[in-house]
Design a protein around this motif. Structure first.
Motif, PDB file in Angstrom:
ATOM      1  N   UNK A   1       0.821  -1.222   0.000  1.00  0.00           N
ATOM      2  CA  UNK A   1       0.000   0.000   0.000  1.00  0.00           C
ATOM      3  C   UNK A   1       0.852   1.268   0.000  1.00  0.00           C
ATOM      4  N   UNK A   2       2.125   1.113  -0.311  1.00  0.00           N
ATOM      5  CA  UNK A   2       3.059   2.226  -0.484  1.00  0.00           C
ATOM      6  C   UNK A   2       3.122   3.166   0.725  1.00  0.00           C
ATOM      7  N   UNK A   3       3.724   2.719   1.837  1.00  0.00           N
ATOM      8  CA  UNK A   3       3.866   3.598   3.001  1.00  0.00           C
ATOM      9  C   UNK A   3       4.828   4.762   2.779  1.00  0.00           C
ATOM     10  N   UNK A   4       5.509   4.788   1.623  1.00  0.00           N
ATOM     11  CA  UNK A   4       6.358   5.939   1.311  1.00  0.00           C
ATOM     12  C   UNK A   4       5.524   7.163   0.936  1.00  0.00           C
ATOM     13  N   UNK A   5       4.289   6.956   0.563  1.00  0.00           N
ATOM     14  CA  UNK A   5       3.355   8.035   0.245  1.00  0.00           C
ATOM     15  C   UNK A   5       2.265   8.041   1.314  1.00  0.00           C
ATOM     16  N   UNK A   6       2.417   8.935   2.283  1.00  0.00           N
ATOM     17  CA  UNK A   6       1.530   8.911   3.455  1.00  0.00           C
ATOM     18  C   UNK A   6       0.053   9.053   3.067  1.00  0.00           C
ATOM     19  N   UNK A   7      -0.236  10.003   2.205  1.00  0.00           N
ATOM     20  CA  UNK A   7      -1.627  10.252   1.841  1.00  0.00           C
ATOM     21  C   UNK A   7      -2.229   9.035   1.153  1.00  0.00           C
ATOM     22  N   UNK A   8      -1.493   8.477   0.181  1.00  0.00           N
ATOM     23  CA  UNK A   8      -1.982   7.306  -0.534  1.00  0.00           C
ATOM     24  C   UNK A   8      -2.164   6.124   0.410  1.00  0.00           C
ATOM     25  N   UNK A   9      -1.191   5.941   1.298  1.00  0.00           N
ATOM     26  CA  UNK A   9      -1.241   4.819   2.233  1.00  0.00           C
ATOM     27  C   UNK A   9      -2.451   4.926   3.154  1.00  0.00           C
ATOM     28  N   UNK A  10      -2.673   6.099   3.730  1.00  0.00           N
ATOM     29  CA  UNK A  10      -3.793   6.274   4.662  1.00  0.00           C
ATOM     30  C   UNK A  10      -5.128   6.080   3.963  1.00  0.00           C
ATOM     31  N   UNK A  11      -5.238   6.548   2.729  1.00  0.00           N
ATOM     32  CA  UNK A  11      -6.479   6.348   1.987  1.00  0.00           C
ATOM     33  C   UNK A  11      -6.768   4.863   1.798  1.00  0.00           C
ATOM     34  N   UNK A  12      -5.733   4.108   1.463  1.00  0.00           N
ATOM     35  CA  UNK A  12      -5.923   2.679   1.188  1.00  0.00           C
ATOM     36  C   UNK A  12      -6.244   1.891   2.451  1.00  0.00           C
ATOM     37  N   UNK A  13      -5.473   2.090   3.530  1.00  0.00           N
ATOM     38  CA  UNK A  13      -5.666   1.252   4.717  1.00  0.00           C
ATOM     39  C   UNK A  13      -6.893   1.675   5.512  1.00  0.00           C
ATOM     40  N   UNK A  14      -7.216   2.968   5.552  1.00  0.00           N
ATOM     41  CA  UNK A  14      -8.412   3.374   6.290  1.00  0.00           C
ATOM     42  C   UNK A  14      -9.663   2.948   5.546  1.00  0.00           C
ATOM     43  N   UNK A  15      -9.610   2.960   4.203  1.00  0.00           N
ATOM     44  CA  UNK A  15     -10.752   2.477   3.426  1.00  0.00           C
ATOM     45  C   UNK A  15     -10.947   0.985   3.653  1.00  0.00           C
ATOM     46  N   UNK A  16      -9.830   0.278   3.813  1.00  0.00           N
ATOM     47  CA  UNK A  16      -9.898  -1.178   4.004  1.00  0.00           C
ATOM     48  C   UNK A  16     -10.470  -1.539   5.372  1.00  0.00           C
ATOM     49  N   UNK A  17     -10.237  -0.684   6.391  1.00  0.00           N
ATOM     50  CA  UNK A  17     -10.658  -1.022   7.755  1.00  0.00           C
ATOM     51  C   UNK A  17     -12.010  -0.439   8.120  1.00  0.00           C
ATOM     52  N   UNK A  18     -12.582   0.400   7.252  1.00  0.00           N
ATOM     53  CA  UNK A  18     -13.888   0.994   7.563  1.00  0.00           C
ATOM     54  C   UNK A  18     -14.993  -0.051   7.495  1.00  0.00           C
TER      55      UNK A  18
END
Length: 642
Positions: A625-642
């Motif tokens: 989920x590319x943790x090098x890109x904070x914004x992209x990473x947070x969008x992906x993992x928070x969407x996955x856990x909602x």
């Protein structure tokens, strides 16, 4: 009856499988010697093995000789399938290393002998093909001593070498006393003082079993010359299996295959104790056992210490699993795969089936290392070479009915930190209810340690951080697996379990292991970015034999592909050049070689080491989920856990 678990190892085409056939014929297991070229050998049972005339998968066959049951494991000789050999080494009592009397000591021969000596596996050397034109047994014996091990003892001499009627005259060489004296004080004293020497055959056996010397036999697997002497040597010189059948159960899974119904079948070497049908191991109940005996697999109720068997019922079993109590095992790692490629199904409808098929192939060969890129919907596999890629393609077509193509093969690199970096995220500053601080610095391998008190939060949270650190380091700043990295946890914090007055659990106020798993990649990549990394690419040691008159034209070509020469040996009209070459350039050089050498060049390569990449470092596409890109990473993992 004694048991001897034996492997026959060799460079490809040295005659290993033919020797296996000859041994089975000599023991009366088969009535006629199979031929590799005809696809009639006993151990090459796969259709693809018979088509290509090479061994791809390790196979086990058993025979009896002089009161000893020999479980013979035939292994691949092609370097693309070195992983099969690696899995066998840990279960052996002894080995036979086959060397061609024509081609002599080759690259893979050296790799194998280094592993056998390092693991202290008693080994006999069989110089095969003495009946072939160009056979030079005496010169090959000298090469064995020069390139494999100086502690060699000739057990006979060849008469009429290079002729169909070549035969072997048994007898220890004239220098046997000198070789034995180097490892035995009694022999040395008798030799120096002119006293009575002990029984030399007994001394040879004792020194062979403790890997001090390596007896060399000569013969031909095709004609059978010298094979009876080798068979006698197996029983006389190699140590039988040890271990008590009454002790605690201890065994190792060295191969996994699937049966006709898709069930997993584990190949197990038992070192101690007795494994029985209906025993529970690895969380499963053993449903059936087949012990190798007299050329076949015999169903029975138990397998005992020293034996090798097929075991059914262990549906979660994987190669390397320990059955029962762990035992002191030989650990050796050949070089990992240095290539990878994307597998593309010809029909998009086969994408799901392809993933299932590759997963099953990875069960049988874990070093395939299946990687899935969920974003691009791509499947990546690791490989040793182009031949292995062809085998994967053919296997998918024949066994699973899936036609595939491959993208261009690329080189697998590594990353390692070059400095020290730190990062920390505190609880409450983001969506995760966790505090994680990490320091990254150069180390040996990948290590994780605590710089905070173990009791500062639940152990499960620390475990979640460590596991996630190791998973995240599979892809560094440029996408390559990170090695030689020491990670220290410098900060920790959590919110204890919170409940409302009525007692229901409130996740929004309570930390979970999931918070730590999701936060850790962000912190680790930030620390790694501060430390910086360098990319390492694999380097192969090469040996190329060419006509001497083309060396001048070949040298600049080697320089252009990044090769570094370390030595040249000229033998009349032939020269051998040795050196290092980037693994990524081997295939390109191999394509040019025939034109540069009038088709007479012979190239052998084997993995040597990793070296820093000069110039711009290659980048590998990320599959996380590319943790090098904070914004992209947070969008992906928070969407996955909602």
């Amino acid at each position: 009856m004694r048991t001897l678990n034996l492997a026959i190892l060799a460079h490809v085409d040295a005659g290993k499988t033919s020797l296996t056939e000859r041994l089975l014929h000599a023991a009366g297991v088969i009535d006629e010697v199979g031929r590799v070229d005809d696809g009639t050998t006993r151990t090459d049972s796969l259709a693809l093995e018979r088509q290509r005339g090479i061994t791809i998968k390790a196979a086990v066959v058993s025979f009896d000789v002089a009161g000893t049951t020999v479980n013979l494991i035939d292994t691949p000789g092609h370097p693309d399938f070195i992983a099969e050999v690696e899995r066998v080494l840990g279960v052996l009592d002894g080995a036979v290393l086959v060397v061609s009397a024509v081609e002599g000591v080759q690259a893979q021969t050296r790799v194998l002998m280094r592993a056998l000596r390092r693991l202290r596996i008693p080994t006999l050397v069989f110089v095969n093909k003495v009946d072939r034109r160009g056979a030079r047994p005496d010169a090959v014996l000298r090469d064995v001593a020069a390139f494999l091990t100086p502690a060699v003892i000739a057990t006979g001499r060849v008469r009429d070498a290079g002729a169909r009627a070549a035969s072997v005259v048994p007898g220890l060489g004239d220098d046997v006393v000198e070789v034995l004296a180097e490892h035995d004080d009694a022999v040395l004293a008798a030799y120096v003082d002119g006293g009575r020497l002990p029984d030399l055959r007994a001394v040879v056996a004792a020194q062979t079993r403790r890997c001090a010397v390596h007896p060399v036999y000569f013969g031909s697997a095709i004609t059978g010359a010298g094979v009876p002497e080798l068979v006698a040597g197996l029983v006389e010189l190699l140590p039988p299996s040890s271990g008590s059948a009454d002790g605690p159960v201890s065994g190792t899974v060295f191969k996994v295959e699937r049966g006709p119904a898709g069930e997993r079948i584990a190949f197990v070497r038992v070192f101690s104790g007795t494994l029985r049908v209906r025993d529970r191991v690895l969380g499963r109940k053993v449903t059936a056992i087949g012990v190798f005996a007299a050329g076949s697999v015999v169903r029975c109720d138990a397998v005992r210490a020293g034996q090798v068997a097929k075991v059914w019922g262990l549906e979660d079993v994987r190669i390397g699993d320990v059955i029962g109590v762990p035992t002191a095992s030989r650990e050796h790692r050949f070089a990992p795969p240095t290539l990878e490629t994307v597998v593309v199904p010809s029909s998009s409808a086969d994408r799901g089936a392809l993933h299932t098929a590759l997963t099953q192939l990875a069960e049988q060969d874990p070093l395939i290392d299946l990687r899935q890129d969920e974003v691009r919907r791509e499947l990546w596999v690791s490989l040793y070479g182009e031949v292995q890629k062809e085998v994967v393609q053919a296997t998918l077509a024949s066994e699973y009915g899936i036609d595939v193509t491959f993208r261009e093969t690329t080189t697998l690199c590594l990353e390692r930190p070059v400095g020290v970096g730190e990062a920390v995220e505190f609880i409450g500053a983001g969506p995760f209810l966790a505090t994680v601080g990490l320091r990254v610095e150069p180390g040996d391998g990948v290590t994780f340690r605590l710089g905070v008190e173990l009791g500062s939060m639940p152990f499960a949270f620390f475990k979640a951080v460590e596991e996630t650190v190791r998973e995240t380091l599979e892809q560094g700043l440029r996408g390559w697996r990170v090695t030689d990295c020491a990670v220290t946890m410098t900060h920790s914090g959590y919110w204890a379990r919170q409940s409302h007055a009525h007692g229901s659990f409130d996740k929004s106020m309570s930390s979970t292991a999931g918070d730590f798993r999701l936060l850790t990649p962000l912190v680790l990549m930030a620390a790694l970015r501060e430390a910086g990394t360098e990319v390492l690419s694999p380097v192969h040691r090469f040996s190329v034999e060419v006509p001497s008159d083309v060396v001048g034209a070949l040298t600049p070509v080697l320089a252009r592909v990044g090769a570094v020469l370390v030595g040249t040996v000229t033998r009349g009209r032939t020269s051998v050049l040795e050196g290092d070459i980037p693994a990524a350039r081997v295939h390109a050089f191999q394509r040019q070689l025939p034109g540069l050498t009038r088709g007479e060049g012979v190239l052998e390569t084997s993995f040597s080491h990793y070296a820093p990449v000069r110039g711009e470092a290659p980048v590998r596409p990320r599959t996380d989920h590319n943790p090098l890109n904070r914004k992209e990473y947070l969008l992906r993992v928070t969407r996955r856990t909602e």
